[in-house]
Design a protein around this motif. Structure first.
Motif, PDB file in Angstrom:
ATOM      1  N   CYS A 334       0.846  -1.196   0.000  1.00 54.39           N
ATOM      2  CA  CYS A 334       0.000   0.000   0.000  1.00 54.39           C
ATOM      3  C   CYS A 334       0.882   1.246   0.000  1.00 54.39           C
ATOM      4  O   CYS A 334       1.841   1.345   0.765  1.00 54.39           O
ATOM      5  N   ILE A 336       0.117   4.166   0.933  1.00 56.10           N
ATOM      6  CA  ILE A 336      -0.086   5.024   2.104  1.00 56.10           C
ATOM      7  C   ILE A 336       0.827   4.551   3.240  1.00 56.10           C
ATOM      8  O   ILE A 336       1.460   5.345   3.917  1.00 56.10           O
ATOM      9  N   HIS A 340       0.553  -1.872   5.736  1.00 56.10           N
ATOM     10  CA  HIS A 340      -0.867  -2.269   5.679  1.00 56.10           C
ATOM     11  C   HIS A 340      -1.007  -3.674   5.115  1.00 56.10           C
ATOM     12  O   HIS A 340      -0.310  -4.059   4.189  1.00 56.10           O
ATOM     13  N   CYS A 379      -4.135  -0.568  -0.401  1.00 55.95           N
ATOM     14  CA  CYS A 379      -4.837  -1.695   0.216  1.00 55.95           C
ATOM     15  C   CYS A 379      -6.332  -1.382   0.134  1.00 55.95           C
ATOM     16  O   CYS A 379      -6.708  -0.205   0.015  1.00 55.95           O
ATOM     17  N   CYS A 382      -7.557   1.455   2.413  1.00 59.02           N
ATOM     18  CA  CYS A 382      -7.153   2.813   2.024  1.00 59.02           C
ATOM     19  C   CYS A 382      -7.901   3.264   0.764  1.00 59.02           C
ATOM     20  O   CYS A 382      -8.257   4.436   0.643  1.00 59.02           O
TER      21      CYS A 382
HETATM   22 ZN   LIG Z   1      -3.402   1.084   3.008  1.00 61.30          ZN
END
Ligand SMILES: [Zn+2]
Length: 427
Positions: A334, A336, A340, A379, A382
């Motif tokens: 991910c 972000i 994750h 993910c 997210c």
């Molecule tokens: Zn994520």
């Protein structure tokens, strides 16, 4: 009238070939609208037994059945439906034969006699479309004109008492917006001679008198670096062609000549499309020269109807290849936060989704929207949060993603501030 008949034929072929797909799609539409078998009976005037057999798929529907059913549930009769979407597209090559097949039909190589009637549809409708399809140009940008020149030679007429068609056949193509410059009219032409001994694909030029001065002709041939047409012609010296070399070369700038045996023996199936493409390139060059700088060359991208539909709906946006590439380059993590986690997919990898940073309708060309630079790997949590999270969280996420993608997007010529990206994503 003729056109419609042929189109019908093409539709019927299409529907027969794709009847399973089309009926599945129509059943989905029927279900989605909550129509019952009794409704379909009423709409189609089919007996109840036939209706249930077709909708239960125990009876294969004919092309006519499919057209009627499609019409009954609200489609126009032209259901060249593509993909699994309710979006109408028309794939020329699905309905129209290739150029060489059309030419062979005109040659009547199966022993049938080709009368004017029997070739009218092919010459006036199918051939132009086959050419447009082979050239992969926007059909609306080009004008095609077909001509079956039935001028019988007096001597020929008396010596022949068959009904067989004798005459020249031509399909002319030119760009809609560029007819003539300084009295010169360039055009692409497919030409079949009187006795079908010779077929020519070429680039031609007419002056206002309909001819071309030999000196001028030479000048234009030099400009586009045309091949030597005498050489082309010499290949056919013994082929009993009814064309006089002089007559033929009056307007010729560049051409490729095929003999009857080339056509019959399928020797040109691939090359004729290629030769035509080359002619189109040279036609564009000639137009560029004559118009002093107007470039009509189409630069097609590989954006399909499905892509445009996906862009509208936001589904299945990126190609499988792009997605695979992105997942590989981001190592299925991910963007972000690489920590994750996600569930494990069929391939044994943590499942990640690929989304757009700049939304599909941000005004940028689809090539940029669909580019790897615009792909974000998230993910599932997210991905959902990026669209449905709180304003604060979304802003924070876009900030992280923007930093990651800023350079790659700039490489694509997209120079945006963080504020622009937030605005484009309605923040
Ligand atoms: Zn994520």
């Amino acid at each position: 009238m003729r056109k419609e008949n042929l189109l019908d034929k093409a539709q019927i072929n299409y529907l027969n070939l794709h009847s399973d797909e089309v009926i599945d799609r129509l059943i989905k539409v029927i279900d989605a609208r909550g129509l019952k078998n009794a409704d379909i009976c009423r709409l189609t005037w089919w007996p109840a037994s036939k209706t249930s057999k077709i909708l239960n798929k125990t009876q294969k529907p004919s092309a006519t059945d499919l057209k009627l059913l499609a019409k009954a549930v609200g489609y126009t009769p032209e259901i060249f439906l593509l993909d699994n979407y309710d979006i109408r597209g028309y794939v020329l090559s699905d309905a129209i034969r290739c150029i060489s097949d059309c030419v062979r039909e005109v040659y009547a190589i199966d022993g049938t006699i080709s009368s004017v009637d029997s070739i009218q549809d092919i010459v006036s409708y199918e051939m132009p479309l086959a050419i447009i399809d082979a050239l992969n140009v926007e059909p609306t940008n080009y004008v095609t004109k077909s001509c079956i020149d039935e001028k019988y030679d007096e001597a020929e007429m008396t010596s022949s008492d068959s009904d067989e068609f004798v005459g020249e056949i031509s399909v002319v193509l030119y760009h809609r917006n560029v007819t003539s410059y300084d009295g010169y009219t360039p055009y692409i032409q497919l030409l079949i001679d009187d006795k079908r001994n010779t077929t020519v694909v070429g680039l031609f030029l007419r002056d206002s008198e309909g001819h071309l001065d030999p000196k001028e002709r030479k000048k234009f041939k030099n400009i586009i670096l045309a091949n030597d047409s005498d050489q082309e012609w010499n290949k056919l010296e013994n082929s009993d062609s009814y064309w006089e070399k002089m007559k033929w070369s009056e307007n010729e700038i560049e051409s490729v000549i095929y003999s009857k045996s080339d056509i019959i023996n399928h020797n040109i199936d691939k090359t004729i499309n290629m030769d035509l493409s080359i002619m189109l390139d040279k036609y564009c060059e000639l137009v560029f020269y004559l118009s002093k700088g107007i470039d009509i060359k189409e630069r097609k991208t590989d954006i399909t109807t499905k892509d445009i539909f996906s862009a509208i709906t936001g589904n299945d946006f990126f190609s499988e290849e792009t997605i695979a590439k992105v997942l590989r380059s981001r190592k299925n993590k991910c963007e972000i936060d690489p920590e994750h986690t996600s569930f494990i997919d069929e391939a044994g990898k943590p499942y990640m989704t690929v989304e757009c940073l700049l939304p599909s309708f941000s005004g940028y060309p689809l090539e940029i929207i669909k580019s790897e630079a615009n792909c974000i790997c998230l993910c599932p949590n997210c991905a959902a949060q990026l669209r449905h999270g709180s304003r604060k969280d979304r802003e924070r996420m876009f900030f992280t993603l923007y930093r990651e993608h800023e350079a790659a997007l700039r490489n694509q010529g997209v120079d945006l501030s963080l504020g622009d990206v937030l605005k484009l994503n309605e923040l």
